[in-house]
Design a protein around this motif. Structure first.
Motif, PDB file in Angstrom:
ATOM      1  N   ARG A 108       0.938  -1.030  -0.078  1.00  0.00           N
ATOM      2  CA  ARG A 108       0.141   0.001   0.147  1.00  0.00           C
ATOM      3  C   ARG A 108       0.857   1.211   0.175  1.00  0.00           C
ATOM      4  NH1 ARG A 108      -1.380  -3.673   3.706  1.00  0.00           N
ATOM      5  NH2 ARG A 108      -3.420  -4.818   3.756  1.00  0.00           N
ATOM      6  N   VAL A 109       0.960   2.088  -1.046  1.00  0.00           N
ATOM      7  CA  VAL A 109       1.505   3.349  -1.066  1.00  0.00           C
ATOM      8  C   VAL A 109       0.861   4.506  -1.591  1.00  0.00           C
ATOM      9  CG1 VAL A 109       3.649   4.222  -2.443  1.00  0.00           C
ATOM     10  CG2 VAL A 109       3.340   1.712  -2.257  1.00  0.00           C
ATOM     11  N   TRP A 110       1.330   5.512  -0.806  1.00  0.00           N
ATOM     12  CA  TRP A 110       0.405   6.889  -1.172  1.00  0.00           C
ATOM     13  C   TRP A 110       1.435   7.858  -1.791  1.00  0.00           C
ATOM     14  CZ3 TRP A 110      -1.700  10.266   3.436  1.00  0.00           C
ATOM     15  CH2 TRP A 110      -2.586  11.387   2.905  1.00  0.00           C
ATOM     16  N   SER A 111       1.062   8.242  -2.938  1.00  0.00           N
ATOM     17  CA  SER A 111       1.656   9.502  -3.636  1.00  0.00           C
ATOM     18  C   SER A 111       1.070  10.781  -3.229  1.00  0.00           C
ATOM     19  CB  SER A 111       1.719   9.319  -4.947  1.00  0.00           C
ATOM     20  OG  SER A 111       2.095  10.585  -5.679  1.00  0.00           O
ATOM     21  N   ALA A 112       1.255  11.485  -2.075  1.00  0.00           N
ATOM     22  CA  ALA A 112       0.574  12.773  -1.666  1.00  0.00           C
ATOM     23  C   ALA A 112       1.098  13.977  -2.290  1.00  0.00           C
ATOM     24  CB  ALA A 112       0.829  12.692   0.061  1.00  0.00           C
ATOM     25  N   GLY A 113       0.288  14.669  -2.995  1.00  0.00           N
ATOM     26  CA  GLY A 113       0.822  15.691  -3.701  1.00  0.00           C
ATOM     27  C   GLY A 113       1.280  15.118  -5.084  1.00  0.00           C
ATOM     28  N   CYS A 114       0.566  14.374  -5.500  1.00  0.00           N
ATOM     29  CA  CYS A 114       0.906  13.672  -6.983  1.00  0.00           C
ATOM     30  C   CYS A 114       0.985  14.461  -8.186  1.00  0.00           C
ATOM     31  CB  CYS A 114      -0.043  12.414  -7.131  1.00  0.00           C
ATOM     32  SG  CYS A 114      -1.639  12.994  -7.677  1.00  0.00           S
ATOM     33  N   LEU A 131       8.786  -6.230  -7.699  1.00  0.00           N
ATOM     34  CA  LEU A 131       8.166  -6.910  -6.558  1.00  0.00           C
ATOM     35  C   LEU A 131       8.189  -8.399  -6.838  1.00  0.00           C
ATOM     36  CD1 LEU A 131       5.194  -5.343  -5.081  1.00  0.00           C
ATOM     37  CD2 LEU A 131       7.487  -5.702  -4.025  1.00  0.00           C
ATOM     38  N   PRO A 132       8.505  -9.300  -5.985  1.00  0.00           N
ATOM     39  CA  PRO A 132       8.280 -11.052  -6.439  1.00  0.00           C
ATOM     40  C   PRO A 132       6.781 -11.237  -6.578  1.00  0.00           C
ATOM     41  CG  PRO A 132       8.859 -10.629  -4.128  1.00  0.00           C
ATOM     42  CD  PRO A 132       8.955  -9.403  -4.718  1.00  0.00           C
ATOM     43  N   PRO A 133       6.524 -12.337  -7.506  1.00  0.00           N
ATOM     44  CA  PRO A 133       5.067 -12.560  -7.821  1.00  0.00           C
ATOM     45  C   PRO A 133       4.402 -12.967  -6.376  1.00  0.00           C
ATOM     46  CG  PRO A 133       6.765 -14.024  -9.226  1.00  0.00           C
ATOM     47  CD  PRO A 133       7.441 -13.357  -7.890  1.00  0.00           C
ATOM     48  N   GLY A 134       3.250 -12.655  -6.323  1.00  0.00           N
ATOM     49  CA  GLY A 134       2.180 -12.785  -5.386  1.00  0.00           C
ATOM     50  C   GLY A 134       1.778 -11.808  -4.191  1.00  0.00           C
ATOM     51  N   PHE A 135       2.509 -10.476  -4.835  1.00  0.00           N
ATOM     52  CA  PHE A 135       1.854  -9.636  -4.005  1.00  0.00           C
ATOM     53  C   PHE A 135       0.753  -8.629  -4.853  1.00  0.00           C
ATOM     54  CE2 PHE A 135       5.985 -10.349  -2.066  1.00  0.00           C
ATOM     55  CZ  PHE A 135       5.730 -10.281  -0.496  1.00  0.00           C
ATOM     56  N   ASP A 136      -0.061  -8.000  -3.989  1.00  0.00           N
ATOM     57  CA  ASP A 136      -1.151  -7.151  -4.628  1.00  0.00           C
ATOM     58  C   ASP A 136      -0.537  -5.586  -4.558  1.00  0.00           C
ATOM     59  OD1 ASP A 136      -2.768  -9.143  -5.499  1.00  0.00           O
ATOM     60  OD2 ASP A 136      -3.780  -9.005  -3.482  1.00  0.00           O
ATOM     61  N   ILE A 137      -0.690  -4.895  -5.337  1.00  0.00           N
ATOM     62  CA  ILE A 137      -0.297  -3.627  -5.250  1.00  0.00           C
ATOM     63  C   ILE A 137      -1.530  -2.593  -5.503  1.00  0.00           C
ATOM     64  CG2 ILE A 137       0.904  -1.570  -6.599  1.00  0.00           C
ATOM     65  CD1 ILE A 137       2.540  -3.729  -7.963  1.00  0.00           C
ATOM     66  N   GLU A 138      -1.472  -1.671  -4.388  1.00  0.00           N
ATOM     67  CA  GLU A 138      -2.539  -0.539  -4.055  1.00  0.00           C
ATOM     68  C   GLU A 138      -1.790   0.699  -4.049  1.00  0.00           C
ATOM     69  OE1 GLU A 138      -5.292   0.373  -0.472  1.00  0.00           O
ATOM     70  OE2 GLU A 138      -6.072  -1.507  -1.551  1.00  0.00           O
ATOM     71  N   ILE A 187      -0.968  -0.797 -15.632  1.00  0.00           N
ATOM     72  CA  ILE A 187      -0.271   0.525 -14.849  1.00  0.00           C
ATOM     73  C   ILE A 187      -1.467   1.195 -14.169  1.00  0.00           C
ATOM     74  CG2 ILE A 187       0.764   2.578 -14.718  1.00  0.00           C
ATOM     75  CD1 ILE A 187       2.629   0.319 -14.383  1.00  0.00           C
ATOM     76  N   LYS A 188      -2.336   1.672 -15.204  1.00  0.00           N
ATOM     77  CA  LYS A 188      -3.485   2.586 -14.525  1.00  0.00           C
ATOM     78  C   LYS A 188      -4.339   1.697 -13.655  1.00  0.00           C
ATOM     79  CE  LYS A 188      -5.696   5.377 -17.300  1.00  0.00           C
ATOM     80  NZ  LYS A 188      -6.766   5.927 -18.347  1.00  0.00           N
ATOM     81  N   LYS A 189      -4.883   0.632 -13.487  1.00  0.00           N
ATOM     82  CA  LYS A 189      -5.566  -0.048 -12.687  1.00  0.00           C
ATOM     83  C   LYS A 189      -4.844   0.119 -11.444  1.00  0.00           C
ATOM     84  CE  LYS A 189      -3.942  -4.936 -13.488  1.00  0.00           C
ATOM     85  NZ  LYS A 189      -4.396  -6.198 -14.333  1.00  0.00           N
ATOM     86  N   LEU A 190      -3.728   0.044 -11.172  1.00  0.00           N
ATOM     87  CA  LEU A 190      -3.036   0.153 -10.020  1.00  0.00           C
ATOM     88  C   LEU A 190      -3.162   1.237  -9.013  1.00  0.00           C
ATOM     89  CD1 LEU A 190       0.327  -1.651 -10.706  1.00  0.00           C
ATOM     90  CD2 LEU A 190      -1.818  -2.833  -9.983  1.00  0.00           C
ATOM     91  N   VAL A 191      -3.346   2.475  -9.766  1.00  0.00           N
ATOM     92  CA  VAL A 191      -3.581   3.808  -9.162  1.00  0.00           C
ATOM     93  C   VAL A 191      -4.892   4.405  -9.139  1.00  0.00           C
ATOM     94  CG1 VAL A 191      -2.326   6.187  -9.381  1.00  0.00           C
ATOM     95  CG2 VAL A 191      -1.128   4.149 -10.119  1.00  0.00           C
ATOM     96  N   THR A 192      -5.077   4.928  -7.860  1.00  0.00           N
ATOM     97  CA  THR A 192      -6.456   5.370  -7.731  1.00  0.00           C
ATOM     98  C   THR A 192      -6.190   6.940  -7.423  1.00  0.00           C
ATOM     99  OG1 THR A 192      -7.596   3.489  -6.793  1.00  0.00           O
ATOM    100  CG2 THR A 192      -8.283   5.513  -5.995  1.00  0.00           C
ATOM    101  N   PHE A 193      -6.934   7.771  -8.019  1.00  0.00           N
ATOM    102  CA  PHE A 193      -6.433   9.095  -8.205  1.00  0.00           C
ATOM    103  C   PHE A 193      -7.600   9.790  -7.240  1.00  0.00           C
ATOM    104  CE2 PHE A 193      -3.767   8.316 -11.694  1.00  0.00           C
ATOM    105  CZ  PHE A 193      -2.656   9.114 -11.374  1.00  0.00           C
ATOM    106  N   ASP A 194      -7.228  10.759  -6.497  1.00  0.00           N
ATOM    107  CA  ASP A 194      -8.362  11.319  -5.563  1.00  0.00           C
ATOM    108  C   ASP A 194      -7.842  12.667  -5.449  1.00  0.00           C
ATOM    109  OD1 ASP A 194     -10.630  11.474  -4.126  1.00  0.00           O
ATOM    110  OD2 ASP A 194      -9.515  10.851  -2.171  1.00  0.00           O
ATOM    111  N   TYR A 195      -8.965  13.545  -5.122  1.00  0.00           N
ATOM    112  CA  TYR A 195      -8.710  15.001  -4.831  1.00  0.00           C
ATOM    113  C   TYR A 195      -8.740  14.906  -3.418  1.00  0.00           C
ATOM    114  CZ  TYR A 195      -9.851  20.012  -3.510  1.00  0.00           C
ATOM    115  OH  TYR A 195      -9.727  21.277  -3.040  1.00  0.00           O
ATOM    116  N   HIS A 196      -7.595  15.562  -2.833  1.00  0.00           N
ATOM    117  CA  HIS A 196      -7.511  15.591  -1.176  1.00  0.00           C
ATOM    118  C   HIS A 196      -6.831  16.772  -0.869  1.00  0.00           C
ATOM    119  CE1 HIS A 196      -7.042  14.088   2.643  1.00  0.00           C
ATOM    120  NE2 HIS A 196      -5.840  14.046   2.914  1.00  0.00           N
TER     121      HIS A 196
END
Length: 271
Positions: A108-114, A131-138, A187-196
Motif C-alpha cells: 500500500r503506497v500513497w503519493s501525496a501531492g501527486c 516485486l516478487p510474484p504474489g503481491f497485490d499493489i494498491e 499500470i492505470k488499474k493500480l493507481v486510484t486518483f483522488d482530490y485531497h
C-alpha cells in the motif's frame, strides 16, 4: 505596495488560503499570489479584489479553483534518481522480507501531492518490475489540484513529458499515440486518483510507503507538523516516508526515525 493587491487584501487572501489548505504565502512570494488572483478575476469577469474575495467565500467550487491555481505542479517521471535507488535497493527488499514474515501480501503506497501523475505511475512501474510474484499493489495518488488529478487519471503525456523514462519501461508500460504516450491499463488499474487536501485526514491506514516530496515547503512549521502527524497515523507499524531532498523533519517533534541509506536520506516508522 501593489495598486492591485493592498496589504489588507493580501492578508485576507493569505489567511484564507492558509486556513483552507495550510499553504503559506509570505511577503517574498506575494507576487505569485497576486498573479494568480489576476488570472482568476479575469476568468470570472470580476473587477475588484474585494468582490472576488466575497465570491470565493460564498462559492466552494471557486475556492477549489483558487487553491488549484496557487499550487505549483512541477514533476517528472523518475524525479530524483537517488530516491528511486533507495526505493529499489533498500525499501522494497526490507518490506518484502518483513511482509513475508507477517504473511501480508499487499503493498500500500500513497503519493501525496501527486501532481499530474508522474510519481504514482513511476511507483507502479517500479513495483511491477521489482516485486516478487504474489503481491497485490494498491497505490493512492492525491492532490489539491483537481486539474492535475484529472490529468493523472487520463494518463496521457506529451513526448516532452516522458523524457525521464528509460527505454524499456516506456515500451513496456506506454502506448505511443499522436503527440505523446498513453499509460497502459496494466499500470492505470493500480493507481486510484483522488482530490485531497492534506489539511484533512485521508482516512487511509496501514500504508507501507508515503511519498510526499516538495509539498511541505509550501507549509509553515505548525501546518507541516499536522501533515507529518497525519502521515504517522496513516502508516503501518513498519513503513517508510519520502519527502523532498530539500525538505527535512529536523527540529520537528515527530516520532519518525531519520534513516540514512547509501543513496538518500528518508524517514522510517518502526513500532
Amino acid at each position: 505596495m501593489s495598486e492591485f493587491l493592498s496589504d489588507a487584501d493580501f492578508t485576507r487572501f493569505r489567511d484564507l488560503i492558509y486556513n483552507e489548505s495550510g499553504i503559506h504565502f509570505s511577503e517574498s512570494n506575494r507576487t505569485i499570489l497576486e498573479s494568480r488572483l489576476k488570472e482568476r478575476l479575469k476568468a470570472e469577469k470580476i473587477e475588484t479584489v474585494g468582490q472576488y474575495f466575497s465570491h470565493v467565500r460564498s462559492d466552494q467550487e471557486e475556492l477549489k479553483v483558487l487553491l488549484d491555481a496557487v499550487t505549483t505542479n512541477l514533476t517528472r517521471f523518475f524525479r530524483n534518481a537517488a530516491h528511486w535507488q533507495t526505493f529499489e535497493n533498500y525499501v522494497l527488499p526490507d518490506l518484502v522480507k518483513y511482509k513475508r514474515e507477517k504473511g501480508d501480501r499487499k503493498f500500500r503506497v500513497w503519493s501525496a501531492g501527486c501532481s499530474t501523475g508522474e510519481e504514482p505511475y513511476t511507483i507502479a512501474m517500479q513495483l511491477l518490475d521489482l516485486l516478487p510474484p504474489g503481491f497485490d499493489i494498491e497505490i493512492l495518488a492525491s492532490d489539491l489540484s483537481l486539474k492535475s488529478v484529472l490529468t493523472g487519471q487520463q494518463g496521457f503525456y506529451p513526448d516532452s513529458r516522458v523524457t525521464g523514462i528509460p527505454e524499456k519501461p516506456l515500451a513496456k508500460y506506454f502506448d505511443k499515440k499522436d503527440g505523446g504516450y498513453q499509460v497502459k491499463d496494466s499500470i492505470k488499474k493500480l493507481v486510484t486518483f483522488d482530490y485531497h487536501n492534506l489539511k484533512h485526514d485521508s482516512g487511509k491506514r496501514n500504508l507501507d510507503v508515503v511519498f510526499c516530496r516538495n509539498v511541505l515547503i509550501y507549509f509553515d512549521e505548525p501546518a507541516q507538523k499536522v501533515v507529518v502527524d497525519r502521515f504517522w497515523n496513516a502508516m503501518a507499524n513498519h513503513s517508510f516516508l519520502f519527502i523532498g531532498h530539500s525538505e527535512s523533519l529536523f527540529g520537528m517533534k515527530t516520532q519518525f526515525s531519520f534513516l540514512k541509506t547509501d543513496w538518500a536520506c528518508i524517514y522510517a516508522k518502526d513500532v
